[in-house]
Design a protein around this motif. Structure first.
Motif, mmCIF file in Angstrom:
data_model
loop_
_atom_site.group_PDB
_atom_site.id
_atom_site.type_symbol
_atom_site.label_atom_id
_atom_site.label_comp_id
_atom_site.label_asym_id
_atom_site.label_seq_id
_atom_site.Cartn_x
_atom_site.Cartn_y
_atom_site.Cartn_z
ATOM 1 N N VAL A 92 54.112 45.258 -24.392
ATOM 2 C CA VAL A 92 52.899 45.671 -23.685
ATOM 3 C C VAL A 92 52.047 46.503 -24.634
ATOM 4 O O VAL A 92 52.470 47.560 -25.111
ATOM 5 C CB VAL A 92 53.238 46.494 -22.427
ATOM 6 C CG1 VAL A 92 51.964 46.814 -21.644
ATOM 7 C CG2 VAL A 92 54.244 45.757 -21.551
ATOM 8 N N ASP A 126 43.390 42.589 -17.314
ATOM 9 C CA ASP A 126 43.940 43.940 -17.137
ATOM 10 C C ASP A 126 45.431 43.914 -17.460
ATOM 11 O O ASP A 126 46.264 43.558 -16.626
ATOM 12 C CB ASP A 126 43.706 44.395 -15.697
ATOM 13 C CG ASP A 126 43.977 45.878 -15.505
ATOM 14 O OD1 ASP A 126 44.725 46.447 -16.322
ATOM 15 O OD2 ASP A 126 43.438 46.461 -14.552
ATOM 16 N N PRO A 128 47.809 46.340 -18.070
ATOM 17 C CA PRO A 128 48.726 47.144 -17.247
ATOM 18 C C PRO A 128 48.992 46.519 -15.881
ATOM 19 O O PRO A 128 50.133 46.514 -15.404
ATOM 20 C CB PRO A 128 47.995 48.486 -17.126
ATOM 21 C CG PRO A 128 47.145 48.561 -18.336
ATOM 22 C CD PRO A 128 46.698 47.156 -18.575
ATOM 23 N N GLU A 129 47.961 45.983 -15.251
ATOM 24 C CA GLU A 129 48.163 45.319 -13.967
ATOM 25 C C GLU A 129 49.060 44.095 -14.121
ATOM 26 O O GLU A 129 49.922 43.837 -13.276
ATOM 27 C CB GLU A 129 46.809 44.905 -13.377
ATOM 28 C CG GLU A 129 46.020 46.029 -12.750
ATOM 29 C CD GLU A 129 46.470 46.307 -11.324
ATOM 30 O OE1 GLU A 129 47.453 45.687 -10.889
ATOM 31 O OE2 GLU A 129 45.845 47.150 -10.662
ATOM 32 N N ILE A 132 52.751 45.360 -14.491
ATOM 33 C CA ILE A 132 53.326 45.843 -13.237
ATOM 34 C C ILE A 132 53.528 44.695 -12.256
ATOM 35 O O ILE A 132 54.558 44.604 -11.578
ATOM 36 C CB ILE A 132 52.427 46.928 -12.622
ATOM 37 C CG1 ILE A 132 52.362 48.152 -13.529
ATOM 38 C CG2 ILE A 132 52.942 47.335 -11.242
ATOM 39 C CD1 ILE A 132 53.689 48.827 -13.762
ATOM 40 N N LEU A 207 58.907 53.541 -18.151
ATOM 41 C CA LEU A 207 57.444 53.544 -18.033
ATOM 42 C C LEU A 207 56.956 54.789 -17.313
ATOM 43 O O LEU A 207 55.912 55.357 -17.650
ATOM 44 C CB LEU A 207 56.973 52.292 -17.301
ATOM 45 C CG LEU A 207 57.171 50.958 -18.031
ATOM 46 C CD1 LEU A 207 56.749 49.801 -17.142
ATOM 47 C CD2 LEU A 207 56.392 50.927 -19.340
ATOM 48 N N TYR A 212 53.047 55.903 -19.553
ATOM 49 C CA TYR A 212 52.193 54.930 -20.233
ATOM 50 C C TYR A 212 50.993 54.560 -19.371
ATOM 51 O O TYR A 212 49.928 54.243 -19.882
ATOM 52 C CB TYR A 212 53.017 53.687 -20.559
ATOM 53 C CG TYR A 212 52.303 52.683 -21.425
ATOM 54 C CD1 TYR A 212 52.086 52.942 -22.773
ATOM 55 C CD2 TYR A 212 51.832 51.483 -20.898
ATOM 56 C CE1 TYR A 212 51.434 52.027 -23.577
ATOM 57 C CE2 TYR A 212 51.186 50.556 -21.690
ATOM 58 C CZ TYR A 212 50.991 50.836 -23.027
ATOM 59 O OH TYR A 212 50.339 49.926 -23.824
ATOM 60 N N PHE A 213 51.181 54.632 -18.052
ATOM 61 C CA PHE A 213 50.104 54.282 -17.135
ATOM 62 C C PHE A 213 49.602 55.512 -16.377
ATOM 63 O O PHE A 213 49.121 55.404 -15.250
ATOM 64 C CB PHE A 213 50.579 53.228 -16.132
ATOM 65 C CG PHE A 213 51.102 51.975 -16.763
ATOM 66 C CD1 PHE A 213 50.392 51.357 -17.782
ATOM 67 C CD2 PHE A 213 52.300 51.415 -16.348
ATOM 68 C CE1 PHE A 213 50.861 50.194 -18.369
ATOM 69 C CE2 PHE A 213 52.781 50.250 -16.941
ATOM 70 C CZ PHE A 213 52.063 49.647 -17.952
ATOM 71 N N ARG A 216 46.332 55.693 -14.616
ATOM 72 C CA ARG A 216 46.109 54.857 -13.434
ATOM 73 C C ARG A 216 47.064 55.319 -12.340
ATOM 74 O O ARG A 216 48.250 54.960 -12.330
ATOM 75 C CB ARG A 216 46.350 53.381 -13.768
ATOM 76 C CG ARG A 216 45.479 52.839 -14.893
ATOM 77 C CD ARG A 216 44.136 52.377 -14.362
ATOM 78 N NE ARG A 216 44.315 51.205 -13.518
ATOM 79 C CZ ARG A 216 44.361 49.957 -14.007
ATOM 80 N NH1 ARG A 216 44.251 49.742 -15.320
ATOM 81 N NH2 ARG A 216 44.493 48.933 -13.197
ATOM 82 N N LEU A 219 48.911 52.581 -10.419
ATOM 83 C CA LEU A 219 50.032 51.953 -11.111
ATOM 84 C C LEU A 219 51.249 52.864 -11.090
ATOM 85 O O LEU A 219 52.396 52.389 -10.943
ATOM 86 C CB LEU A 219 49.641 51.612 -12.554
ATOM 87 C CG LEU A 219 48.528 50.576 -12.726
ATOM 88 C CD1 LEU A 219 48.341 50.243 -14.198
ATOM 89 C CD2 LEU A 219 48.827 49.314 -11.928
#
Length: 328
Positions: A92, A126, A128-129, A132, A207, A212-213, A216, A219
């Protein structure tokens, strides 16, 4: 195979760097060394090989290099009625989601169809989306496998603890052997699913800990929800493991009961045959003085005595219930 999931276009195979334009997800299925090198050239990232994905240390499965995260986990797969676990890798980066897998998985195909049909509520670019959503799809697929395994155990349970009318039909040797085989397969499946869930859970914790997110909140929330889902599935796996052991003990117990019934039958046959044999031996002796030999009904008396010596123990054993469950 080297597949790309571009924005606004169908999934296609990459054979040159130009094919990766407007692509956020690269999916490498049983990749050759040349395909891995092509992916590295397209993305500018260093990709792990299969031996690295098969490492069992947590530090080798989850680590971060700059703004790129490397993840791997074993996933269970049934191929040709054989249960096998294959490694799956995820890379990622801010611009790329790269997956490396060495078997086909329903979760990946499901997500691919969702993206092709644009059946998602986020932009396909996107990353990250995408990451996940892929993890959530994997967890959902593992939940489906567990649900099917639970139905299988329920069927086995009904077979083992059948009612009186069907008890004799389902408790023969062939059915019991088949039941043991199914219980062994269910035990292997639950063990493999536990390993897969543990790998996904560690990815989620990594994560979350790495934040990392963290930019957001949604997320981060989905990561926590996924962690709770995995925890509940682990509890379900633990319950299934206990049920498999319980059914295994019950099946082995019924096998022991059937063996005891067989020994009872041999005991009855042996005991029933001993007494008439003794009587026949006595009256077969050539003694000079044996009153029954001069008696007109002596022969019939000996036969009747033998028959009585057979019927009496049979009646006693029947009263004790040695000839099976009289209530069934």
């Amino acid at each position: 195979m080297f597949l790309a999931h571009p924005v606004g276009r169908p999934v296609h195979e990459i054979v040159a760097a130009e094919d990766a334009k407007n692509v956020s997800w690269l999916d490498l299925i049983e990749p050759s060394e040349d395909e891995i090198r092509l992916a590295e050239a397209v993305t500018g990232l260093s990709l792990p090989r299969r031996d690295a994905l098969e490492e069992i240390e947590s530090s080798s499965r989850h680590y971060r290099k700059g703004d790129v995260i490397y993840l791997s986990t074993p996933l269970v797969r049934m191929i040709d009625d054989r249960l096998t676990t294959y490694p799956v890798g995820m890379v990622v980066s801010p611009n790329w989601l790269i997956t490396l897998r060495y078997a086909s998985y329903t979760a990946f195909e499901t997500m691919s169809r969702d993206l092709a049909a644009n059946d998602v509520d986020f932009a396909l670019s996107d990353v990250p989306e995408l990451a996940i959503h892929l993890l959530e799809t994997i967890v959902n697929r593992l939940a489906d496998i567990l649900e099917n395994a639970g139905h299988t155990l329920d069927t086995i349970s009904r077979t083992v603890f059948a009612d009186k009318r069907s008890r004799r039909r389902v408790r023969n040797a062939d059915v019991l052997r088949q039941t043991l085989r199914k219980l062994g397969e269910s035990g292997d499946l639950t063990s493999s699913i536990r390993e897969s869930l543990l790998g996904v859970d560690r990815i989620g914790m990594f994560l979350g800990d790495a934040r990392y997110f963290e930019f957001r909140d949604t997320l981060q929330t989905r990561l926590r929800i996924m962690g709770r889902d995995v925890a509940s599935l682990n509890d379900y796996v633990a319950q299934m493991t206990v049920k498999v052991q319980f059914l295994l003990d019950a099946t082995l117990g019924f096998i022991s009961i059937d063996q005891n019934d067989g020994m009872k039958l041999l005991t009855v046959v042996s005991f029933v045959g001993i007494t008439p044999t003794l009587l026949a031996g006595i009256y077969g002796m050539n003694f000079k003085i044996m009153p029954e030999l001069e008696w007109r009904y002596g022969y019939y008396y000996a036969l009747g005595l033998m028959a009585f010596s057979v019927l009496l123990p049979l009646f006693i054993f029947w009263r004790r219930g040695w000839f099976g469950d009289r209530s069934s």
